[in-house]
Design a protein around this motif. Sequence first.
Motif, PDB file in Angstrom:
ATOM      1  N   TYR A 244       0.814  -1.221   0.000  1.00  0.00           N
ATOM      2  CA  TYR A 244       0.000   0.000   0.000  1.00  0.00           C
ATOM      3  C   TYR A 244       0.845   1.267   0.000  1.00  0.00           C
ATOM      4  O   TYR A 244       0.333   2.362   0.185  1.00  0.00           O
ATOM      5  CB  TYR A 244      -0.995   0.000   1.171  1.00  0.00           C
TER       6      TYR A 244
ATOM      7  N   SER B 143       3.624   2.106   1.944  1.00  0.00           N
ATOM      8  CA  SER B 143       4.349   2.505   3.147  1.00  0.00           C
ATOM      9  C   SER B 143       5.657   1.729   3.263  1.00  0.00           C
ATOM     10  O   SER B 143       5.784   0.611   2.773  1.00  0.00           O
ATOM     11  CB  SER B 143       3.493   2.243   4.385  1.00  0.00           C
TER      12      SER B 143
ATOM     13  N   TYR C  72       3.237   5.631   6.276  1.00  0.00           N
ATOM     14  CA  TYR C  72       1.806   5.699   5.944  1.00  0.00           C
ATOM     15  C   TYR C  72       1.101   6.717   6.836  1.00  0.00           C
ATOM     16  O   TYR C  72       1.095   6.597   8.053  1.00  0.00           O
ATOM     17  CB  TYR C  72       1.169   4.321   6.116  1.00  0.00           C
ATOM     18  N   ARG C  73       0.479   7.716   6.222  1.00  0.00           N
ATOM     19  CA  ARG C  73      -0.196   8.788   6.959  1.00  0.00           C
ATOM     20  C   ARG C  73      -1.709   8.612   7.010  1.00  0.00           C
ATOM     21  O   ARG C  73      -2.408   9.466   7.518  1.00  0.00           O
ATOM     22  CB  ARG C  73       0.131  10.138   6.327  1.00  0.00           C
ATOM     23  N   GLY C  74      -2.210   7.512   6.491  1.00  0.00           N
ATOM     24  CA  GLY C  74      -3.649   7.297   6.465  1.00  0.00           C
ATOM     25  C   GLY C  74      -4.260   7.873   5.201  1.00  0.00           C
ATOM     26  O   GLY C  74      -3.635   8.649   4.481  1.00  0.00           O
ATOM     27  N   GLU C  75      -5.481   7.475   4.952  1.00  0.00           N
ATOM     28  CA  GLU C  75      -6.202   7.956   3.776  1.00  0.00           C
ATOM     29  C   GLU C  75      -6.862   9.299   4.084  1.00  0.00           C
ATOM     30  O   GLU C  75      -7.184   9.591   5.238  1.00  0.00           O
ATOM     31  CB  GLU C  75      -7.272   6.934   3.369  1.00  0.00           C
ATOM     32  N   LEU C  76      -7.075  10.086   3.045  1.00  0.00           N
ATOM     33  CA  LEU C  76      -7.779  11.347   3.219  1.00  0.00           C
ATOM     34  C   LEU C  76      -9.231  11.082   3.573  1.00  0.00           C
ATOM     35  O   LEU C  76      -9.846  10.142   3.068  1.00  0.00           O
ATOM     36  CB  LEU C  76      -7.699  12.185   1.941  1.00  0.00           C
ATOM     37  N   ARG C  77      -9.781  11.921   4.434  1.00  0.00           N
ATOM     38  CA  ARG C  77     -11.193  11.796   4.790  1.00  0.00           C
ATOM     39  C   ARG C  77     -12.059  12.277   3.641  1.00  0.00           C
ATOM     40  O   ARG C  77     -11.720  13.260   2.984  1.00  0.00           O
ATOM     41  CB  ARG C  77     -11.522  12.664   5.998  1.00  0.00           C
ATOM     42  N   PRO C  78     -13.202  11.640   3.438  1.00  0.00           N
ATOM     43  CA  PRO C  78     -14.147  12.172   2.454  1.00  0.00           C
ATOM     44  C   PRO C  78     -14.599  13.572   2.909  1.00  0.00           C
ATOM     45  O   PRO C  78     -14.727  13.817   4.116  1.00  0.00           O
ATOM     46  CB  PRO C  78     -15.314  11.186   2.491  1.00  0.00           C
TER      47      PRO C  78
END
Length: 148
Positions: free
Chosen positions: A111, A113, A131-137
């Motif tokens: 993914y 990272s 890995y910083r996480g996915e953007l919020r909708p």
Amino acid sequence: MNTAATQQREPSVWPTLQAHDAPGLIGFLVGTVGFLRTAVYEDGGRVAHAQLDWPEGGGVMLGSYNPDSTARCLQPGTFGAYVVTDRVDDLYERLQTAGVTMVREIEDQPYGSREFAIADPEGNKWSFGTYRGELRPADATRLGRGTA
């Protein structure tokens, strides 16, 4: 007025953990891993509360384990955290050189990272990666809630 004392922090999530040897764990996380010792409050020779900040953002709170307070305390060694860093390779080399127990060697993930994991002296697992996480909708941010 002291500007540093009046600064406000952004709202965030603060993972918490307990330790049989809280001063020793604080020493490891600050001196070996690289957290910043922001606050340590003692009560009767025990660490009542400690705040350790990660230099790139976020942090953890910890204290001495109190088996009489199971509603608030986790058993030492049951904690796990993922810490975001842009310097994952440098941190890995430094911790490996220091003889820290590696739980998972550094590697690139499918993914995107690059990450590794260690165990601290209490047995807790710390993963470090890019890995910083996915953007919020956009609607979740606006409504103040995530999606289910």
